[in-house]
Design an enzyme around this catalytic site. Sequence first.
Site, mmCIF file in Angstrom:
data_model
loop_
_atom_site.group_PDB
_atom_site.id
_atom_site.type_symbol
_atom_site.label_atom_id
_atom_site.label_comp_id
_atom_site.label_asym_id
_atom_site.label_seq_id
_atom_site.Cartn_x
_atom_site.Cartn_y
_atom_site.Cartn_z
ATOM 1 N N CYS A 2 14.305 -21.375 -0.864
ATOM 2 C CA CYS A 2 13.446 -20.787 -1.897
ATOM 3 C C CYS A 2 13.934 -21.327 -3.226
ATOM 4 O O CYS A 2 14.974 -20.903 -3.734
ATOM 5 C CB CYS A 2 13.507 -19.261 -1.863
ATOM 6 S SG CYS A 2 12.456 -18.480 -3.120
ATOM 7 N N GLU A 111 6.714 -23.375 -1.716
ATOM 8 C CA GLU A 111 7.438 -24.264 -0.813
ATOM 9 C C GLU A 111 6.719 -25.606 -0.778
ATOM 10 O O GLU A 111 5.514 -25.682 -1.052
ATOM 11 C CB GLU A 111 7.529 -23.653 0.593
ATOM 12 C CG GLU A 111 8.545 -24.315 1.488
ATOM 13 C CD GLU A 111 9.907 -24.451 0.836
ATOM 14 O OE1 GLU A 111 10.162 -25.544 0.261
ATOM 15 O OE2 GLU A 111 10.692 -23.500 0.877
#
Length: 244
Positions: A2, A111
């Site tokens: 992340c 992402e």
Amino acid sequence: MCGRFALKNSPREVEALLGLAEVEDFPPRYNIAPTQPILTVIAGPSRPRGSNLPDRETLLVRWGLWPSWVKKPKELPLLINARSETAAEKAAFRAAMRHRRALIPASGFYEWRRDGSGRSQPFWVQPRSGGLVAFAGLVETWIEPGGSEIDTGAIMTTAASSDLASIHHRMPVVIRPEDFARWLDCRSYEPRHVADLLTAVEAGFFEVIPVSDKVNSVANTGPDIQEPVELPAPATKAQQLQLF
């Protein structure tokens, strides 16, 4: 992993999800990046039995954990994520995992899926049902030689759920509301007592939206970075043969 996330929900929504008495007002943040301040929730001081006061409090920390024992933190690799499988044993995260577990409210995260050519396609990943989630976090306080304290933190990650694995093999750990108290209670629960919480959410919990590469730049902070884009159609066999 992340490496970017967003918190666009209101402070009142954060209060409601995390059981907080009051959260200081803040503007929507659509592109939160490493080294920037992030909102975390930690266990507050012990309260007398029957007290109506909240036992959680907020803390702004630098995203990128500095272990307390590091002498020159700027020479340390940027520790924005902690692998859930090894955090309890790793020197950088061991103390925080035992004594300073936290929750990090988020509206979702970004992402990138990389192809064989080295190009990458960004995606905005948000709860399918809308609203907020709370990522598992770790907080550490680093004291500089002059005595000033700097609060720092990291987001914990785990193996991606089956529907996200094609984009990236890691994802943030999401702590469910019914598990908030156990996760934050470092007095009663050691890391082994909360290890069962450090798994991926079920497939379908998140929806994945392709977005433009505007998100790649930390200078782009508006809601337009979350606007959906259409992915190019896969190349046909004839088109692939033309490449050789």
